[in-house]
Structures are given as C-alpha cells and as structure tokens.
Design a protein around this motif. Sequence first.
Motif, mmCIF file in Angstrom:
data_model
loop_
_atom_site.group_PDB
_atom_site.id
_atom_site.type_symbol
_atom_site.label_atom_id
_atom_site.label_comp_id
_atom_site.label_asym_id
_atom_site.label_seq_id
_atom_site.Cartn_x
_atom_site.Cartn_y
_atom_site.Cartn_z
ATOM 1 N N LYS A 286 0.814 -1.219 0.000
ATOM 2 C CA LYS A 286 0.000 0.000 0.000
ATOM 3 C C LYS A 286 0.847 1.268 0.000
ATOM 4 O O LYS A 286 0.532 2.246 -0.674
ATOM 5 C CB LYS A 286 -0.947 0.015 1.214
ATOM 6 N N LYS A 287 1.942 1.274 0.764
ATOM 7 C CA LYS A 287 2.803 2.454 0.826
ATOM 8 C C LYS A 287 3.371 2.778 -0.551
ATOM 9 O O LYS A 287 3.349 3.931 -0.999
ATOM 10 C CB LYS A 287 3.926 2.220 1.837
ATOM 11 N N ALA A 288 3.853 1.750 -1.236
ATOM 12 C CA ALA A 288 4.429 1.942 -2.571
ATOM 13 C C ALA A 288 3.376 2.440 -3.558
ATOM 14 O O ALA A 288 3.631 3.325 -4.376
ATOM 15 C CB ALA A 288 5.049 0.632 -3.070
ATOM 16 N N VAL A 289 2.160 1.867 -3.477
ATOM 17 C CA VAL A 289 1.075 2.282 -4.374
ATOM 18 C C VAL A 289 0.774 3.768 -4.190
ATOM 19 O O VAL A 289 0.655 4.519 -5.163
ATOM 20 C CB VAL A 289 -0.209 1.447 -4.123
ATOM 21 N N MET A 290 0.666 4.216 -2.944
ATOM 22 C CA MET A 290 0.334 5.616 -2.676
ATOM 23 C C MET A 290 1.420 6.558 -3.176
ATOM 24 O O MET A 290 1.131 7.599 -3.785
ATOM 25 C CB MET A 290 0.079 5.823 -1.177
ATOM 26 N N ILE A 291 2.682 6.202 -2.946
ATOM 27 C CA ILE A 291 3.781 7.071 -3.380
ATOM 28 C C ILE A 291 3.849 7.149 -4.898
ATOM 29 O O ILE A 291 3.993 8.237 -5.472
ATOM 30 C CB ILE A 291 5.125 6.580 -2.781
ATOM 31 N N VAL A 292 3.725 6.003 -5.574
ATOM 32 C CA VAL A 292 3.751 5.993 -7.043
ATOM 33 C C VAL A 292 2.579 6.806 -7.606
ATOM 34 O O VAL A 292 2.737 7.570 -8.568
ATOM 35 C CB VAL A 292 3.732 4.543 -7.584
ATOM 36 N N CYS A 293 1.395 6.647 -6.997
ATOM 37 C CA CYS A 293 0.220 7.414 -7.454
ATOM 38 C C CYS A 293 0.445 8.916 -7.311
ATOM 39 O O CYS A 293 0.096 9.696 -8.198
ATOM 40 C CB CYS A 293 -1.030 6.999 -6.674
ATOM 41 N N LEU A 294 1.056 9.330 -6.207
ATOM 42 C CA LEU A 294 1.326 10.754 -6.003
ATOM 43 C C LEU A 294 2.356 11.268 -7.014
ATOM 44 O O LEU A 294 2.226 12.380 -7.534
ATOM 45 C CB LEU A 294 1.807 11.007 -4.574
ATOM 46 N N LEU A 295 3.372 10.470 -7.313
ATOM 47 C CA LEU A 295 4.366 10.862 -8.317
ATOM 48 C C LEU A 295 3.709 11.033 -9.686
ATOM 49 O O LEU A 295 3.980 12.001 -10.410
ATOM 50 C CB LEU A 295 5.484 9.814 -8.395
ATOM 51 N N LEU A 296 2.827 10.106 -10.042
ATOM 52 C CA LEU A 296 2.121 10.204 -11.320
ATOM 53 C C LEU A 296 1.185 11.406 -11.345
ATOM 54 O O LEU A 296 1.037 12.079 -12.378
ATOM 55 C CB LEU A 296 1.338 8.918 -11.588
ATOM 56 N N ARG A 297 0.570 11.703 -10.203
ATOM 57 C CA ARG A 297 -0.323 12.870 -10.144
ATOM 58 C C ARG A 297 0.463 14.161 -10.395
ATOM 59 O O ARG A 297 -0.037 15.086 -11.052
ATOM 60 C CB ARG A 297 -1.029 12.926 -8.778
ATOM 61 N N ILE A 298 1.702 14.225 -9.904
ATOM 62 C CA ILE A 298 2.546 15.404 -10.154
ATOM 63 C C ILE A 298 2.808 15.546 -11.650
ATOM 64 O O ILE A 298 2.714 16.646 -12.215
ATOM 65 C CB ILE A 298 3.872 15.294 -9.374
ATOM 66 N N VAL A 299 3.111 14.413 -12.312
ATOM 67 C CA VAL A 299 3.359 14.432 -13.757
ATOM 68 C C VAL A 299 2.108 14.911 -14.509
ATOM 69 O O VAL A 299 2.185 15.759 -15.409
ATOM 70 C CB VAL A 299 3.771 13.025 -14.254
ATOM 71 N N PHE A 300 0.948 14.368 -14.129
ATOM 72 C CA PHE A 300 -0.291 14.711 -14.840
ATOM 73 C C PHE A 300 -0.740 16.142 -14.550
ATOM 74 O O PHE A 300 -1.357 16.787 -15.395
ATOM 75 C CB PHE A 300 -1.394 13.708 -14.492
ATOM 76 N N VAL A 301 -0.427 16.650 -13.351
ATOM 77 C CA VAL A 301 -0.709 18.059 -13.051
ATOM 78 C C VAL A 301 0.140 18.951 -13.963
ATOM 79 O O VAL A 301 -0.322 19.997 -14.436
ATOM 80 C CB VAL A 301 -0.436 18.377 -11.560
ATOM 81 N N GLY A 302 1.380 18.513 -14.234
ATOM 82 C CA GLY A 302 2.210 19.231 -15.203
ATOM 83 C C GLY A 302 1.546 19.263 -16.570
ATOM 84 O O GLY A 302 1.575 20.289 -17.270
ATOM 85 N N GLY A 303 0.918 18.146 -16.958
ATOM 86 C CA GLY A 303 0.174 18.094 -18.226
ATOM 87 C C GLY A 303 -0.979 19.081 -18.238
ATOM 88 O O GLY A 303 -1.241 19.735 -19.250
ATOM 89 N N LEU A 304 -1.686 19.198 -17.100
ATOM 90 C CA LEU A 304 -2.789 20.164 -16.990
ATOM 91 C C LEU A 304 -2.275 21.596 -17.128
ATOM 92 O O LEU A 304 -2.904 22.442 -17.755
ATOM 93 C CB LEU A 304 -3.508 19.999 -15.639
ATOM 94 N N PHE A 305 -1.121 21.854 -16.544
ATOM 95 C CA PHE A 305 -0.543 23.203 -16.578
ATOM 96 C C PHE A 305 -0.218 23.630 -18.015
ATOM 97 O O PHE A 305 -0.450 24.786 -18.400
ATOM 98 C CB PHE A 305 0.728 23.241 -15.725
ATOM 99 N N TYR A 306 0.299 22.688 -18.813
ATOM 100 C CA TYR A 306 0.722 23.022 -20.175
ATOM 101 C C TYR A 306 -0.338 22.713 -21.232
ATOM 102 O O TYR A 306 -0.108 22.941 -22.419
ATOM 103 C CB TYR A 306 2.011 22.264 -20.518
ATOM 104 N N ALA A 307 -1.510 22.181 -20.819
ATOM 105 C CA ALA A 307 -2.549 21.812 -21.798
ATOM 106 C C ALA A 307 -2.949 23.013 -22.652
ATOM 107 O O ALA A 307 -3.369 24.040 -22.111
ATOM 108 C CB ALA A 307 -3.762 21.243 -21.073
#
Length: 424
Positions: free
Chosen positions: A77-98
């Motif tokens: 569970k710890k690994a899942v949460m951390i990986v999900c948060l890292l991916l959310r940072i990447v996708f937020v970057g996508g939202l910023f540059y959309a």
Amino acid sequence: MKPGIFKPLKLKPFRSLFGAQLFSDLGNWLDFIALQVIVAYHWGLDETAIASVIIVLGLPWVIIGPFASVFVDRLPKKAVMIVCLLLRIVFVGGLFYAPNLYILLLFVFLKGTVSALYDPARQSAIRMVVPDSMLPEAVTLSQLSVNTMKIAAPALGGGIIAVLGPKSPFLFEAAGFVVSIIFLLFLPSLTSFEESDNRMAETSTVKTSFWKEFSEGIKHIFHAPLLRISIILSSAAFFIIFLYDGLFIFIAKQIGFNEGNFGLLISAVGAGSVAGSLLLGQWTGWNRKPVHLMSSSAILSGTFIVAVGLGGLGFLNFPPLVWIIGACLLGLLGAGESVPYGYVLQSETPKQMMGRVSAAAMSLQTFSMLIAPAAGALLAKQLGASFVMIGAGLATTLLGSTMLMIIWKKSGSFQPIRGKQLDG
C-alpha cells in the motif's frame, strides 16, 4: 476540548497518513477551482465544457477503480500511494501546459485514474494501522480533512489565481503532492500487516484469480447488511445532492443572495461540515448505531432543503443571516451522513478486502453523482429550480424515513460484523 478526536494521531503510522491526506485534499480542491476558471474564464468556453470536465473527473472512479482495486489489494500500500502521487505530479504538469480542452480532458482522466487507485490504498492503510477502538475518531479526522479543504482550498485558490494567474494553482497542487510524498516516506513499512492479512493462494491462472477476488469484494457488500444499507443510503443521498447542487446558485439568487454574498452561503455549508465532523469526533457514541444517525440526518436535512425550495418560490421570506445559519445546519447534518458512512465502510470490511470494497462503493456513489446533474438540469427546465429543490428535499426525507423503518423492522439483520470476521 477533550482530545478524543485526535487520539489516532498518537499513532505514528496514522500521523503520516493523515498528513499526506491533508496536502492531497488541498491539492484536489485547488485543482477543481483552477480547472473551472481556465475553461470558463481563460478559454471562454460554455457550460458543456465545464460539464465534460466534471464527467471526465468522475469516470475513472466508475469504470477503472473497481477493477484496478484488485491489484491495489495485492500490492504494497505504501508503494502504491507514493507511485500514485508521483504520477499525479506528472499529470498536473500536463494540466498546466494543456493548450486546449481535449488535451486538458486527457490529463484530467489520467489524474483521475491514479486518484481512483490512491484512495483505496489509503483506506486499506488506515484499516491496517488503526485499531478498531480508534476507528470512529480516525474516520472523523479523515472526513474533517476533506471538509476543511473544501473551505480553505477554494479561498486559497481564488487568491492565488488573482495574484499569479489562472494556471498557478497547479504549481501549488504539485507542491502539495510532494509534501504528501514526504509524509508517506515516514510511514513505517506495512509489510507485516499485509503479510498477516494476505489470504491469496497460488492459482493456475492470473485471470481466474483476478475475477475471483473482484467478485469477492462485491459479494462482501451483499453479505454485510449494515455495509450494504449504508452504501445504498449514501449513494442515493449523493444522487439527490447533485440533483440540486448545480441549481443552488439560481435558488440563492431568488432568496436574495447576489454574486458578492453567495460565497457566504457555500462557506456556511462547509463550516457546518467541519463543525459536524468535530462534534462527531468528540462524541463517538453514534458508532453503535451509525445507520440510525445517517437516516436521521437525512430526514432533518431534507426539511431544510424543502425550506430553501419554498424560499425560492417566495413562500418563505427570511433575512440572509437566517439562510446562512440554515446552510450551516445543512452542512452539519451532512457530516452526520458522511462520517458514519466512512466508519461503517472501515469497520465492516476485512482488512484484506478494503481496496476492492471501498472502490466498488465509490464507483456506485460516483455514478450517482455523474448522472444527477443532467437529470437535475432536465427537471429544472420542465418544472423550475425551486420545484426540483422541494422534490429533492422530500426525497431526502423519504429516503431517511424508509431506511429507519427498514432498520427497525429488521434490527437483528443489521448487527455489526466487526467481531466476527474483520480480523479473520
């Protein structure tokens, strides 16, 4: 104030989880404000574009979350949460540059997908690290985070947008996810909990194992009467709330609120939710009959919703202060539904099934939330916003009354299963 609600924070693992949730919730609500501002003001698009953003936000919870949660239950569970948060940072970057709506919707969907994985993992982690005796307080704190950020994030987001521009909240959201990751790095390993709860045997094919585990989560809901009735009540309540939620601004205009003080009405609902969460955290006697509290809260909140509808028709004329107090009470009663539901979900679900069961429940609730606004808009065109509001209030009261009658008639069928199978 007694320290009751804060008892779970004495547990180091829960402190890490709660800290991560605070900044994750802050990011989520900053995101929601920024998306609407960009679509409506920055790009000048219409209501259809806003509706598409809201639908795409919810879709992953309905079509991906319940299936992907099987893997969440298998993985650390710890690994899942951390990986999900890292991916959310990447996708937020996508939202910023959309550059346009279509690219924006793609990243909204991707971010929603990892959010639909993060939440079941978080729910599972809470169930692992918090003893049964502290579950009411832990669930209340979790709901308190959501309710507080609903008030704080829009205000903060509005200020950030005014100073730094419409896309700036995404930068703060990404920073919030970084802080969440830091909190989770201090989360002790959950390996010992996961190994003790791991009931998965080797099977001949992955496919058979997947569908078997997926169906077990659904079956558990049907075989746990208290959980089943709580999910039904919560999903129906979500449908009714979102039926009139988009019409609330039109009713507010009719009862005397302008664009300047409409925010006070919304803030009052949020403040009531926070007050309700704090109250339930201090007095946890409700955990013996959580569905009774949910049903009673629905009955009372339904009467307030009817009153607002009657105000829109001109039958009730109150000064703004009275409506603001009523909105605060409506928020308080809302906590009387959401907090007990969160407790039932945690206490009536075995640890090893938490991801699947919470994702299935969230899928049903999100589906209700997605179809309700369209139904509300259609009804408003035919009947008028005030009549939809009155109908929603009557439906809420009827729903709570019906559930109370069912519970009283079949009281023996709705006993908690905590002692029987939660830790088995």
